[in-house]
Motif scaffolding. Structure first.
Motif, short mmCIF file in Angstrom:
data_model
loop_
_atom_site.label_atom_id
_atom_site.label_comp_id
_atom_site.label_asym_id
_atom_site.label_seq_id
_atom_site.Cartn_x
_atom_site.Cartn_y
_atom_site.Cartn_z
N ARG A 160 -23.30 -43.11 40.97
CA ARG A 160 -23.24 -42.10 42.02
C ARG A 160 -23.76 -40.76 41.52
N ILE A 161 -23.35 -40.39 40.30
CA ILE A 161 -23.82 -39.12 39.75
C ILE A 161 -25.33 -39.15 39.54
N ALA A 162 -25.83 -40.29 39.03
CA ALA A 162 -27.28 -40.41 38.84
C ALA A 162 -28.01 -40.30 40.17
N ARG A 163 -27.44 -40.89 41.22
CA ARG A 163 -28.06 -40.81 42.54
C ARG A 163 -28.08 -39.38 43.06
N HIS A 324 -36.48 -46.00 43.08
CA HIS A 324 -35.14 -45.47 42.81
C HIS A 324 -34.59 -44.75 44.03
N GLY A 325 -35.43 -43.95 44.67
CA GLY A 325 -34.98 -43.23 45.85
C GLY A 325 -34.63 -44.16 46.99
N LEU A 326 -35.48 -45.18 47.21
CA LEU A 326 -35.21 -46.13 48.29
C LEU A 326 -33.97 -46.95 48.00
N ILE A 327 -33.75 -47.31 46.74
CA ILE A 327 -32.51 -48.01 46.39
C ILE A 327 -31.30 -47.13 46.67
N GLY A 328 -31.42 -45.84 46.32
CA GLY A 328 -30.32 -44.92 46.60
C GLY A 328 -30.03 -44.81 48.09
N ALA A 340 -30.44 -50.23 55.50
CA ALA A 340 -31.60 -49.35 55.37
C ALA A 340 -32.83 -50.20 55.09
N THR A 341 -33.94 -49.84 55.72
CA THR A 341 -35.21 -50.53 55.51
C THR A 341 -36.30 -49.50 55.29
N ALA A 342 -37.37 -49.92 54.65
CA ALA A 342 -38.51 -49.04 54.40
C ALA A 342 -39.77 -49.88 54.42
#
Length: 373
Positions: A160-163, A324-328, A340-342
């Protein structure tokens, strides 16, 4: 055991001899190894007692103490087959023992009682030991489970902190890079625009520092009273976020809502803000877009977040770290039971990030502490 040898014997009986002492000791010494070989020790004790009774005329014992102790040990430590066999043998030997002694029914009943009590006490000790071992094993399992749960909680907190760090720094640095790249051009052709670009850089830096300061303040074990705590940004902060992105040098951002907008719980509001922030960051960094559209669609049961751009699409962003951003984004939506989808935007043009968050039923594990600092 030695008392009958120390007191005076009745008149008419022979005094105790060294052979009496030796055979009595022989019936007691095997008890030293009773925990290692309970059955063998019991047989040895019974044999020594029988030899004492049949061969010598020594002082009698009020109770066969070595036999009682040996039978207790067998009942406490041996398997069911061994202890039943030994108990049956002892019961069978009681009858001839009483017949050779007093031939009294009271002695017979008393002998059965004391040996039965010794056996029962041994079984009780075994059950108590097994219960204690089970409780200790259960406590050890709970300790291991608590340790694993604590490790998992630590891993979730680190993620969570990394995100949060990624969202805050990635967005701020992206805005600063875009403005810094457009600044030199603006200095030559439009000084006013250059001034606005530099102001946008400083504003993005100050905002990132303020959010990082709040995050570090929460992470401290002891927070100072002077350190102010501010609520996490929610949907009400989206216009300011979009305005920062839309400053000169950045793409134009359109913001609209559909349906009946309503206040959201703080945790969900922060999640919406972070999803939009990360989607805007990806569009600014990787899409080379000129227009970004942010849309919040409210329904009776869910909130749909859509961020679309008219850039080059996902191909240009491959391998650049947007994963990484999309995983977050997916993790934030999943924390509230959403998805969530992209992928490519409408008609295959540009790129679209879409997230759906339920509003009627929220997942209990989602909290402000888990979703946003």
């Amino acid at each position: 055991m030695s008392i009958p040898f120390l007191v005076d014997r009745p008149e008419g009986l022979c005094p105790a001899t060294w052979a009496d002492y030796a055979l009595t000791s022989l019936a007691v010494l095997p008890l030293v190894w009773r925990r290692r070989a309970p059955v063998a020790v019991t047989l040895a004790v019974l044999a020594a007692g029988a030899a004492y009774k049949l061969t010598l005329d020594g002082p009698g014992q009020p109770l066969p103490y070595p036999g009682l102790i040996a039978l207790y040990t067998v009942a406490a430590l041996s398997s069911a087959r061994k202890r039943v066999s030994v108990a049956s043998l002892v019961a069978a030997l009681i009858l001839p023992s009483v017949a050779l002694n007093t031939q009294d029914a009271k002695e017979l009943m008393f002998s059965f009682f004391v040996f039965g009590a010794a056996y029962a006490l041994g079984r009780l000790t075994h059950v108590r030991g097994a219960y204690t071992a089970a409780v200790e094993d259960r406590a050890a399992q709970l300790e291991r489970a608590n340790r694993i749960e604590a490790e998992q909680a630590t891993a979730r907190e680190r993620a969570r902190i990394a995100r949060e760090m990624h969202d805050i720094l990635s967005h701020a640095v992206s805005i600063m890079i875009v403005q810094a790249e457009s600044g030199p051009v603006a200095v030559r052709v439009a000084p006013a625009r250059a001034e606005a670009a530099f102001e946008a850089i400083s504003e993005a830096g100050r905002d990132a520092m303020a959010q990082l300061r709040r995050m570090l303040g929460v992470l401290r074990e002891e927070s100072t009273p002077a350190a102010p705590r501010e609520p996490q940004p929610g949907t009400e902060a989206l216009p300011a976020l979009i305005e920062r992105v839309s400053l000169d040098g950045g793409p134009s951002v359109a913001y609209e809502t559909q349906g009946a907008a309503r206040p959201l719980p703080p945790a969900i509001g922060t999640t919406v803000y972070r999803i939009v922030q990360e989607a805007l960051t990806n569009a600014v960094k990787h899409a080379t877009a000129s227009l970004i559209c942010v849309q919040l669609a409210y329904s009776t049961s869910a909130l749909t977040i859509a961020v679309r751009d008219d850039g080059v699409g996902p191909g240009a962003a491959a391998g650049t770290g947007t994963e990484h951003g999309l995983i977050g984004i997916g993790e934030r939506a999943a924390a509230h039971g959403g998805t969530a989808t992209a992928g490519p935007g409408p008609h295959g043009r540009g790129f679209e990030v879409r997230a759906v968050i339920p509003l009627a039923t929220a997942v209990p594990v989602a909290s402000a502490a888990e979703v946003g600092m």
